[in-house]
Design an enzyme around this catalytic site. Structure first.
Site, PDB file in Angstrom:
ATOM      1  N   HIS A 480       0.758  -1.118   0.002  1.00  0.00           N
ATOM      2  CA  HIS A 480      -0.029  -0.002  -0.026  1.00  0.00           C
ATOM      3  C   HIS A 480       0.781   1.302  -0.258  1.00  0.00           C
ATOM      4  O   HIS A 480       0.454   2.305   0.678  1.00  0.00           O
ATOM      5  CB  HIS A 480      -0.882  -0.129   1.215  1.00  0.00           C
ATOM      6  CG  HIS A 480      -1.692  -1.124   1.240  1.00  0.00           C
ATOM      7  ND1 HIS A 480      -2.138  -1.576   2.758  1.00  0.00           N
ATOM      8  CD2 HIS A 480      -2.370  -2.035   0.536  1.00  0.00           C
ATOM      9  CE1 HIS A 480      -2.862  -2.841   2.529  1.00  0.00           C
ATOM     10  NE2 HIS A 480      -3.023  -3.006   1.164  1.00  0.00           N
ATOM     11  N   ALA A 481       1.939   1.107  -0.698  1.00  0.00           N
ATOM     12  CA  ALA A 481       2.909   2.576  -0.582  1.00  0.00           C
ATOM     13  C   ALA A 481       2.305   3.721  -1.258  1.00  0.00           C
ATOM     14  O   ALA A 481       1.384   3.542  -2.507  1.00  0.00           O
ATOM     15  CB  ALA A 481       4.359   2.085  -1.383  1.00  0.00           C
TER      16      ALA A 481
END
Length: 542
Positions: A480-481
């Site tokens: 989930h960067a």
């Protein structure tokens, strides 16, 4: 139309979109709705025809497939000083075609915070309108959800005794049982809202792209890697790259839009000469715009993993750990599109506060009714034989910041990914609190009777430092960067509130990289809504 090769009727387009993930597919849908506008959508991977993509329970089989996944090694970190591999989807639909299908939207406060940070137009009311337009929620339309939109979401309609015990245990800890986990921002637990329809994965390509792929003004190019944006006199005019190894070029008369994700979009910008001047010079790239935060300010969830052995032969291990069980599950799925293979990766999701004085949940956990054998990086998951259950947990809004930087002017050279997990005291203490709460959940109420013992990490991991070390050594990225091209009002913010790249006209970034802070949950839904909302801005600016 989807082009397998470079047989375009025209080489010039109004809009060139790089990346066919959730944002890119949503943009292609919206922008091509105007028949007077020509749109090119570029995907480095293949068409999404792999049969494993459509089967929800087959997602793990894609993790070791280089035709379906990108494998990005990180900088070594943690007590062991080892790297890990970050996975991303390499096909139409991007990571939405290979992910666990968990559909969370984040909280109202997440989006209102974007406005407080100086990004007008991104508050809850604006993004909720986008969600209501894209959603097809089985609970029907309401003030907080949509129905009839292209993105179908669903949830389990019949309870499972083992999973119901998880929900009941959460109730004993004070969390409300929620049918629709996106309906409010309270402490809550329930069956996962997932991008699944009638037992089939609903990827961004399935929701937004394929229904409009035959539009004459929309061209989709697969097997096409974009190496850099062509910038002339301070203006983006097209892209250069390769299609099946041959030189590729496309011209954009209106805009180039990078929607390649939080790893690839900053890489393309840096290769194009837009980024930190020192990084570019060291890599041998001429500086076009010194933009110091391209690739910086990255935030990512650090998820720890916990597993327990069950006292009874419950859950999915028996089915999924043997060829015979897998075959039986496939027969059931092919017959009725039900059963184990019709489920999302995690079937229970919960949100809670690690401290009672907080005004909203700061922690998320996900539960699966199976347990996995020790993982090998970049390979498919293997299920344990004995009955088990797995949970993961992470701080919703970590404050540690990592980075993504090119190391060479060669577009095939790997980027340097510095995850920098648990760098702040807040992240460390919150992770420890979440770990202890999840351990407590497995020992609460009816669920406690199902659990024989904790197998990972085991009761010997108990001090704060041991828990932190375990999270760094055995945990994983949330995939989930965000933040590597973050929006903001300042001169050193990569994009402005309309997602326009500072210093280059006619160039935008529309993907998870523009979020300056993490949304409270999984990113597939938020990035889809981001793309839908961004289309409004692009159309207004045309």
């Amino acid at each position: 139309m989807i082009q397998q090769r470079r047989e375009f009727s025209v080489a010039e387009f109004d809009y060139v979109i790089v990346g066919a993930g959730p944002a890119g597919c949503a943009l292609a849908n919206r922008l091509s709705a105007d028949p007077d506008v020509s749109v090119l959508l570029i995907e480095a991977g293949d068409q999404d025809t792999n049969p494993m993509i459509s089967i929800p329970g087959a997602a793990a089989q894609l993790f070791g497939d280089p035709d379906a996944m990108w494998f990005h090694p990180t900088h070594p970190f943690g007590p062991a000083g080892e790297p890990e591999v970050w996975l991303r989807g390499k096909t139409l639909g991007g990571s939405s075609s290979v992910n666990g299908m968990v559909y969370n939207r984040g909280s109202r406060e997440d989006y209102d915070e974007l406005e407080r940070l100086g990004n007008p137009g991104w508050g809850w009311d604006h993004i909720l309108a986008a969600y209501k337009e894209i959603e097809d929620n089985p609970f029907g339309a309401s003030d907080v959800r949509g129905a009839g939109g292209p993105l179908r979401v669903s949830t389990r309609t019949e309870g499972d005794p083992l999973l119901d015990d998880v929900i009941d245990a959460g109730g004993e800890l004070g969390w409300q049982r929620a049918e629709d986990l996106n309906e409010n921002d309270d402490e809550r637990v329930g069956y996962t809202m997932a991008t699944i329809r009638d037992g089939l994965r609903v990827s961004a390509a399935g929701a937004f792209l394929h229904p409009v792929a035959e539009r004459d003004n929309l061209t989709v190019a697969v097997h096409t890697t974009v190496d850099r944006v062509v910038i002339e006199d301070g203006r983006a005019v097209g892209v250069l790259g390769r299609q099946d190894g041959e030189a590729f070029e496309a011209t954009a008369t209106r805009e180039v839009i990078l929607a390649a994700g939080a790893l690839a979009s900053p890489k393309i910008l840096q290769l194009s000469g837009v980024g930190p001047a020192e990084t570019l010079r060291e890599a041998g790239v001429d500086v076009v715009v010194d933009s110091p935060n391209v690739g910086a300010r990255m935030r990512e969830h650090r998820a720890f993993q916990m597993q327990v052995r069950l006292t009874e032969d419950l859950g999915y291990n028996k089915i999924l750990s043997t060829p015979e069980g897998q075959q039986a599950a496939m027969v059931e799925y092919q017959t009725s599109q039900t059963g184990v293979l019709a489920a999302p990766a995690f079937e229970i999701v919960g949100f809670f506060k690690t401290r009672p004085d907080l005004d909203r949940p700061d922690a998320q956990f996900q539960i699966a009714p199976f347990s996995i054998a020790p993982r090998e990086q970049g390979k498919a998951l293997e299920i344990e034989r004995e009955p088990g259950m797995m949970g993961i947990g992470y701080a919703l809004r970590p404050t540690s910041e990592g980075s993504v930087r090119i190391t060479s002017a060669d577009p095939d050279a790997p980027v340097d990914i510095d995850a920098n997990y648990l760098d702040t005291e807040y992240d460390r203490t919150t992770t420890v609190a979440i770990f202890r709460t999840l351990r407590g959940l497995f020992g609460t109420g009816p669920l406690a009777k199902r659990v024989e013992r904790e197998t990972l990490p085991g009761p010997e991991v108990d001090t704060d430092q041991e828990i932190q070390d375990f999270a760094l050594t055995v945990g994983s990225a949330g995939y989930h960067a965000v933040g590597t091209c973050a929006m903001g009002p300042n001169d050193d913010d990569v994009v402005d509130s309309r997602l326009r790249v500072r210093g280059v006209a006619n160039l935008r970034v529309v993907d998870a990289s523009v979020f300056p802070t993490l949304v409270s949950g999984n990113l597939n839904g938020p990035v889809s809504a981001l793309g839908w909302r961004a289309a409004d801005l692009i159309i207004e600016d045309a």
